[in-house]
Motif scaffolding. Structure first.
Motif, PDB file in Angstrom:
ATOM      1  N   GLU A 804       0.850  -1.193   0.000  1.00 16.20           N
ATOM      2  CA  GLU A 804       0.000   0.000   0.000  1.00 16.20           C
ATOM      3  C   GLU A 804       0.883   1.239   0.000  1.00 16.20           C
ATOM      4  O   GLU A 804       1.773   1.379   0.839  1.00 16.20           O
ATOM      5  CB  GLU A 804      -0.898   0.006   1.233  1.00 16.20           C
ATOM      6  CG  GLU A 804      -1.838   1.197   1.302  1.00 16.20           C
ATOM      7  CD  GLU A 804      -2.735   1.167   2.527  1.00 16.20           C
ATOM      8  OE1 GLU A 804      -3.364   2.209   2.813  1.00 16.20           O
ATOM      9  OE2 GLU A 804      -2.798   0.105   3.199  1.00 16.20           O
ATOM     10  N   ALA A 809      -3.363   0.683  -3.791  1.00 16.02           N
ATOM     11  CA  ALA A 809      -2.924  -0.712  -3.688  1.00 16.02           C
ATOM     12  C   ALA A 809      -2.081  -1.083  -4.892  1.00 16.02           C
ATOM     13  O   ALA A 809      -2.321  -0.606  -6.013  1.00 16.02           O
ATOM     14  CB  ALA A 809      -4.133  -1.632  -3.600  1.00 16.02           C
ATOM     15  N   ILE A 838      -8.680  -5.291  -5.848  1.00 15.40           N
ATOM     16  CA  ILE A 838      -8.218  -3.966  -5.402  1.00 15.40           C
ATOM     17  C   ILE A 838      -8.853  -2.854  -6.237  1.00 15.40           C
ATOM     18  O   ILE A 838      -8.407  -1.715  -6.217  1.00 15.40           O
ATOM     19  CB  ILE A 838      -6.675  -3.876  -5.451  1.00 15.40           C
ATOM     20  CG1 ILE A 838      -6.150  -4.125  -6.872  1.00 15.40           C
ATOM     21  CG2 ILE A 838      -6.040  -4.833  -4.456  1.00 15.40           C
ATOM     22  CD1 ILE A 838      -4.656  -3.866  -7.033  1.00 15.40           C
ATOM     23  N   PRO A 856      -6.982  -0.650  -1.124  1.00 19.38           N
ATOM     24  CA  PRO A 856      -5.944  -1.402  -0.401  1.00 19.38           C
ATOM     25  C   PRO A 856      -6.510  -2.532   0.449  1.00 19.38           C
ATOM     26  O   PRO A 856      -5.817  -3.520   0.710  1.00 19.38           O
ATOM     27  CB  PRO A 856      -5.276  -0.332   0.472  1.00 19.38           C
ATOM     28  CG  PRO A 856      -5.602   0.971  -0.180  1.00 19.38           C
ATOM     29  CD  PRO A 856      -6.959   0.787  -0.776  1.00 19.38           C
TER      30      PRO A 856
END
Length: 871
Positions: A804, A809, A838, A856
């Motif tokens: 992250e 992400a 994500i 994330p």
């Protein structure tokens, strides 16, 4: 008789019957929203059949380049499989606009075929419309039947149904019965066994339609009913390729001298032989046909692209490349090498091929190279799909995704699956395809009512060069409903100051005001069949009265400045870069201009500055507009005016001159270059091989840019502490930032080294694969370095790392190359699929790829799914 002589004899025959020979219109249509391509010889004459304009000659003859690959007339999937269907073809035609009718059309057609071309009368059959018992209640075309009965035995006259012997322009418009002439080229023995009459219109490869004589006498209305046209017309179309097949005594269009030079070149390039294997023969026929369609389209100014006409051309080219790839083992670009042969064969009849030869070759080569890469990627993706398939039937939805997203041909998918012992879920594929078609159809659905005619006025006049407001009357209108634009009304005036979209210039906007003070806004202006159509959201209340038609002056003046700037830009590019530069397209709006041109390399900053300065010097020079209307085309060209390939010009043209810049142009322009105020290039880049694009602004847009830049500079100075030398301050910050980056990079490298040892101990073996899926605290570069370092010391490695960074992400997948080869794993496919967790996407190489997303929280779920790829 060779093809060149055949074309010449046809034109000269009708010239002797007092027909005017006219040139082929461009194959790519730019001023008819109902068509992408010219798909019949009559397209360029629609305005005459509709009664919108009066032709200069009531009898004409031509050979028209046509393309049938979309809409109602779509022969694409038949091409190559038989010997007589084509995408691009030439249509020989003779036309009567309210002059002669059935008797002359029929007797002259018979005279030409049997007396000039010497075709055996006993091999010819004719058909006439038998009538219909549907809502139209049409009767037998007795006039045509009786005329033919005086020429051929009655057993050679075939009754044709509405599908075969009633021709319609579309759902609405001129239509009428037709007589087809068919030729039987079978051997005497075969003719003795089965009558040719029974094979007419049965898709027999040796009993084919050669000429269609259409007798336009009705108009199809929106409600489906028919009404008589005020004048009767003749529209004939004879397939040039089929005619050459008959006259050259061969059994296939591809055995004529139109195609044999191309086929010989394909044999030479690919090492394949024609006439020995049916699959190879089909591939060679597809390629020899498709190269013609693609080359002519590019010569007419249509580059392959992802939308509209460009998408169709890309699809045709890719179909040819795929046949070569699958059946002729062509793994490198090869079709561009056929352009030279094509130019030698057709360059005299169509000089645009010679003029555009280098461009055509460059564009085709680049498109081939790009698609071959797609095929390679598709093969890897298909391997992954197969590997993840339970059982022996591959999901049709997955196959459709491969086709729709990556352009991988479905028949190639089916072939590969068959070779590997799998089968395709065709029903699932077709369902996914139909779903997409329904979405597209729904989005583009449109219905038009019949025109409501308020007064007859066939000669609409455009007065917008000289006036921006004028008193008009509405001559007709209709209601149009579409999913995209909702309900609109289309209005036609007896005269108009509104410029219709054309030549790259956007259509005018403005309003109509009646004597009661009611106003209706004109939202757009377009041209259809040479008639200027005005679009409005509402219908005026007092239709029969006069209106004041007013063009939006501000938009028009800004558009004029941009249009004039394109002319000056064209001149500047030819001066700075060379005389090889030619305009390949433009888009002129009120806010900006876009100009496409032929050039072989990226322009340097110095060249861009020189071009910009050249244009601004002409603006500062206050060059006066010198306009000439109705200049003979030949005189204009002799005077140095530049004509554009792919544009349709009449015998008389309009020339626009500013100093040494002179072009044929129908658009609107400033009266003096000083009105442009200033010209500024905003970007320059590639569109296709050998085609560059400049985007620029003028006038008010440049003023706004200067104001915005001043504001931005003031903000920057404030951020930098109100420095008087922002450049020096920024340079200092950059140096400081670079030093800090180096320090951070060193720290991350140390962190990665320490992390590498810990991660090795966490690897676990699954089915012979060293596997690890983990969330770690490194940036993208650090993760990549870590992955490759671990891979250099460990075989059969499968890594999936998540991290992250700044609320975003990132997934990174590394797979050892031996696993890519042995197990068909593909990092690019895997991260693309896991990217959904994500809320993002990505891709890359089969051995290393990344995906980014905005969620994330989905990283852990994505990591948890990684092991499933090893099951």
């Amino acid at each position: 008789m060779n093809s060149k002589d055949t074309r010449t004899q046809f034109l000269n025959f009708f010239k002797g019957k007092e027909h005017k020979i006219v040139p082929s219109a461009p194959m790519v249509i730019k001023d008819d929203p109902t068509l992408l391509f010219t798909n019949a010889g009559m397209n360029q004459f629609k305005e005459y059949f509709l009664g919108i304009s009066q032709p200069k000659s009531s009898r004409v003859v031509d050979t028209q380049k046509c393309l049938r690959v979309s809409g109602k007339h779509n022969d694409l999937e038949e091409v190559g499989k038989d010997t007589y269907h084509h995408t691009m073809f030439e249509m020989l035609g003779n036309w009567s606009f309210g002059d002669y009718f059935k008797e002359e059309a029929i007797t002259w057609a018979w005279e030409l075929l049997t007396e000039v071309f010497k075709i055996d009368k006993d091999s010819l059959y004719v058909s006439v419309f038998e009538g219909s018992d549907d809502a139209d209640q049409l009767k037998l075309d007795t006039e045509a039947f009786n005329l033919w009965k005086g020429i051929v035995p009655e057993d050679r006259i075939i009754m044709g149904n509405k599908k075969d012997n009633f021709w319609e322009m579309g759902d609405q418009g001129p239509c009428g019965p037709c007589s087809e002439i068919h030729v039987d080229i079978r051997s005497k023995e075969d003719k003795a066994k089965v009558s040719g009459a029974s094979l007419v219109n049965q898709d027999h490869p040796q009993v084919v339609e050669i000429w269609n004589l259409v007798f336009m006498q009705y108009n199809r209305k929106a409600d489906g009913s028919l009404e008589n046209l005020p004048a009767k017309h003749v529209d004939t179309g004879m397939g040039f390729e089929r005619l050459c097949m008959v006259l050259q005594g061969v059994q296939s269009n591809y055995d004529t001298d139109i195609f044999t030079p191309l086929i010989r070149e394909i044999e030479t390039i690919t090492g394949s032989g024609y006439g020995k294997n049916e699959e190879i023969d089909i591939a060679i026929r597809v390629i020899s046909d498709h190269i013609r369609a693609v080359a002519f389209s590019i010569a007419d100014g249509q580059l392959p692209s992802n939308t509209g006409a460009g998408y169709v051309i890309r699809r045709i080219l890719r179909r040819a490349v795929r046949y070569g790839f699958t059946f002729l083992n062509t793994k490198e670009p090869f079709m561009f090498r056929l352009v030279n042969v094509l130019t030698d064969s057709l360059g005299d009849a169509y000089p645009e091929l010679k003029e555009q030869k280098q461009l055509i070759e460059n564009v085709i080569k680049e498109e081939e190279h790009s698609f071959l890469k797609t095929l390679d990627q598709g093969l890897l993706l298909l391997d992954t799909i197969i590997k993840n398939t339970k059982g022996k039937t591959v999901d049709g939805g997955k196959a459709f995704e491969l086709y729709d997203t990556f352009g991988f041909p479905i028949d190639l998918t089916a072939l590969i699956l068959s070779e590997k012992g799998y089968q395709l879920d065709e029903a699932g594929f077709n369902a996914a395809m139909q779903k997409q078609k329904n979405r597209s159809k729904s989005a583009s659905e449109i219905s038009k009512e019949d025109w409501e005619v308020l007064q007859d006025d066939n000669e609409q006049e455009f007065v917008g060069y000289d006036m921006l407001d004028v008193e008009v009357k509405i001559t007709k209108y209709r209601k149009v409903v579409s999913k995209k634009d909702g309900t609109q009304f289309q209005l036609v005036f007896n005269l108009t100051p509104f410029y219709a979209e054309g030549g790259g210039q956007v259509g005018d906007k403005g309003y109509l005001e009646d004597t009661h003070g009611d106003v209706v806004y004109i939202t757009d202006t377009k041209k259809e069949n040479n008639e200027i159509i005005h679009f409005a959201k509402n219908l005026p209340k007092h239709l029969g009265e006069s209106f004041k038609a007013v063009v939006d002056k501000k938009q028009r003046s800004r558009t004029e400045a941009n249009h004039t700037a394109t002319h000056l830009l064209h001149q500047a590019l030819r001066e700075v870069l060379g005389k090889h530069v030619e305009q390949k397209g433009s888009s002129v709006h009120s806010k900006y201009l876009r100009f496409d041109f032929s050039h072989f390399s990226k322009m340097t900053p110095e060249e861009l500055q020189e071009v910009e300065s050249f244009v601004n010097a002409r603006i500062d020079g206050h060059l006066q507009l010198q306009e000439e209307r109705n200049v003979p085309m030949k005189s204009a060209i002799a005077d140095g005016a530049m004509a554009l390939f792919g544009e349709k010009y009449g015998d008389a043209v309009r020339t626009i001159r500013f100093g040494q810049s002179i072009e044929l142009c129908g658009g609107t322009h400033v009266k003096n270059t000083g009105d442009i105020w200033q010209f500024k290039i905003k970007s320059e880049g590639a569109v296709a091989a050998g085609i560059r694009r400049i985007e620029a602004i003028t006038g008010d847009a440049v003023k706004d840019l200067h104001i915005d830049n001043d504001k931005l500079l003031s903000k920057i100075k404030v951020v930098l502490g109100n420095t008087q030398d922002p450049v020096r301050s920024v340079s200092g910050l950059q140096e400081e930032n670079n030093n800090l980056k180096k320090q951070v990079a060193e720290l991350l490298k140390d962190k990665a080294k320490n992390l590498k040892g810990d991660l090795r101990s966490e690897l676990k073996e699954i089915n012979g694969v060293q596997f690890l899926a983990k969330k770690i605290d490194l940036d993208a570069a650090g993760i990549k370095d870590l992955s490759f370092e671990m891979g250099s010391n460990k075989d059969n490695l499968f890594l999936l790392f998540g991290t992250e960074q700044n609320g975003k992400a990132l997934l990174s997948c590394y797979i050892s190359k031996e696993l890519v080869a042995s197990k068909g794993l593909n990092a690019g496919t895997i991260v693309r699929e896991l990217g959904k967790y994500i809320q993002g996407g990505g891709g890359g190489q089969p051995f290393f790829a990344t995906a980014g997303g905005k969620n994330p929280e989905g990283i852990n779920e994505a990591l948890a799914q990684a092991e499933s790829y090893l099951g």
